[in-house]
Write a protein that holds these residues in place. Structure first.
Motif, short mmCIF file in Angstrom:
data_model
loop_
_atom_site.label_atom_id
_atom_site.label_comp_id
_atom_site.label_asym_id
_atom_site.label_seq_id
_atom_site.Cartn_x
_atom_site.Cartn_y
_atom_site.Cartn_z
N VAL A 64 0.83 -1.21 0.00
CA VAL A 64 0.00 0.00 0.00
C VAL A 64 0.86 1.26 0.00
CG1 VAL A 64 -1.75 1.31 1.27
CG2 VAL A 64 -1.86 -1.19 1.22
N PHE A 65 1.96 1.24 0.74
CA PHE A 65 2.79 2.43 0.91
C PHE A 65 4.16 2.23 0.30
CE2 PHE A 65 -0.10 2.19 4.60
CZ PHE A 65 -0.81 3.37 4.40
N ALA A 66 4.70 3.32 -0.25
CA ALA A 66 6.05 3.29 -0.83
C ALA A 66 6.65 4.68 -0.70
CB ALA A 66 5.98 2.89 -2.30
N VAL A 67 7.94 4.76 -0.91
CA VAL A 67 8.60 6.06 -0.94
C VAL A 67 8.09 6.81 -2.16
CG1 VAL A 67 10.83 7.23 -1.19
CG2 VAL A 67 10.64 5.16 0.23
N ALA A 68 7.62 8.03 -1.95
CA ALA A 68 7.06 8.83 -3.05
C ALA A 68 8.16 9.25 -4.02
CB ALA A 68 6.35 10.05 -2.50
N PRO A 69 7.85 9.26 -5.32
CA PRO A 69 8.84 9.75 -6.28
C PRO A 69 9.16 11.22 -6.01
CG PRO A 69 6.90 8.83 -7.39
CD PRO A 69 6.61 8.85 -5.94
N TYR A 70 10.42 11.59 -6.20
CA TYR A 70 10.91 12.96 -6.06
C TYR A 70 10.93 13.47 -4.62
CZ TYR A 70 9.78 12.62 -11.00
OH TYR A 70 9.67 12.18 -12.29
N THR A 71 9.84 13.36 -3.89
CA THR A 71 9.74 13.94 -2.55
C THR A 71 9.97 12.93 -1.44
OG1 THR A 71 7.36 13.60 -2.62
CG2 THR A 71 8.16 15.77 -3.29
N GLY A 72 10.15 11.68 -1.79
CA GLY A 72 10.30 10.62 -0.80
C GLY A 72 11.47 10.83 0.14
N ARG A 73 12.52 11.45 -0.33
CA ARG A 73 13.68 11.68 0.54
C ARG A 73 13.37 12.65 1.68
NH1 ARG A 73 16.91 15.24 -3.91
NH2 ARG A 73 15.60 17.08 -3.65
N PHE A 74 12.25 13.35 1.57
CA PHE A 74 11.81 14.27 2.62
C PHE A 74 10.72 13.64 3.50
CE2 PHE A 74 13.03 16.93 -1.04
CZ PHE A 74 14.18 17.49 -0.49
N GLY A 75 10.43 12.35 3.29
CA GLY A 75 9.46 11.64 4.12
C GLY A 75 8.12 11.39 3.44
N TRP A 76 7.89 11.98 2.28
CA TRP A 76 6.61 11.79 1.60
C TRP A 76 6.39 10.31 1.29
CZ3 TRP A 76 3.06 15.46 -0.71
CH2 TRP A 76 3.32 16.79 -0.33
N VAL A 77 5.15 9.89 1.38
CA VAL A 77 4.80 8.49 1.14
C VAL A 77 3.78 8.41 -0.01
CG1 VAL A 77 2.96 8.42 2.88
CG2 VAL A 77 4.14 6.34 2.29
N ARG A 78 3.97 7.42 -0.86
CA ARG A 78 3.04 7.14 -1.96
C ARG A 78 2.03 6.14 -1.44
NH1 ARG A 78 1.70 9.44 -6.71
NH2 ARG A 78 1.37 7.96 -8.37
N VAL A 79 0.75 6.46 -1.60
CA VAL A 79 -0.33 5.63 -1.07
C VAL A 79 -1.15 5.07 -2.22
CG1 VAL A 79 -2.39 5.62 0.41
CG2 VAL A 79 -0.49 7.18 0.94
N GLN A 80 -1.27 3.75 -2.29
CA GLN A 80 -2.17 3.11 -3.25
C GLN A 80 -3.57 3.21 -2.63
OE1 GLN A 80 -1.42 2.14 -6.31
NE2 GLN A 80 0.68 2.79 -5.89
N LEU A 81 -4.41 4.04 -3.21
CA LEU A 81 -5.70 4.35 -2.59
C LEU A 81 -6.59 3.13 -2.41
CD1 LEU A 81 -6.36 7.75 -4.38
CD2 LEU A 81 -5.59 7.38 -2.02
N ALA A 82 -6.53 2.19 -3.32
CA ALA A 82 -7.37 0.99 -3.21
C ALA A 82 -7.00 0.13 -2.00
CB ALA A 82 -7.28 0.17 -4.49
N GLY A 83 -5.82 0.35 -1.45
CA GLY A 83 -5.37 -0.47 -0.34
C GLY A 83 -5.52 0.17 1.03
N VAL A 84 -6.05 1.37 1.07
CA VAL A 84 -6.14 2.08 2.35
C VAL A 84 -7.60 2.37 2.69
CG1 VAL A 84 -5.85 4.41 1.38
CG2 VAL A 84 -5.11 3.96 3.69
#
Length: 111
Positions: A64-84
């Motif tokens: 469901v969660f992954a390091v967000a592209p580009y901003t992930g190094r600052f803590g941003w998380v990529r969320v697969q909406l269907a899984g949350v």
């Protein structure tokens, strides 16, 4: 299972939040500061988080969660909406909003 429409409604329900199109994505902001973003057709969104929170989310649910592209190094998380679940998404967005909202706005709304 959350949808982009639900994400949008939850984000815009936060005090002084608004949306802007930037980089061909919908960005959700307080003032000029972004706390979430995504494209409706992608099925995913990026949400601002602290690096330690990012690590915990990914460890708990890597599908469901992954390091967000580009901003992930600052803590941003990529969320697969269907899984949350909607309530968990609300909590993530609220924490993201709190992290960028000016102190005056936080105080105004009892945060």
């Amino acid at each position: 299972m959350a949808t982009f429409d639900e994400l949008s409604a939850l984000a815009l329900a936060l005090p002084r939040a608004h949306r802007e199109i930037t980089w061909e994505q919908v960005t959700f902001r307080v003032g000029r500061k972004i706390f979430a973003m995504g494209a409706p057709e992608s099925g995913a969104a990026s949400v601002k988080a602290r690096p330690e929170e990012q690590a915990e989310l990914i460890a708990a649910a890597p599908e469901v969660f992954a390091v967000a592209p580009y901003t992930g190094r600052f803590g941003w998380v990529r969320v697969q909406l269907a899984g949350v679940e909607t309530e968990e998404l609300r909590e993530l967005l609220t924490e993201a909003w709190r992290s960028v909202a000016p102190k005056k706005v936080l105080k105004e709304y009892g945060e």
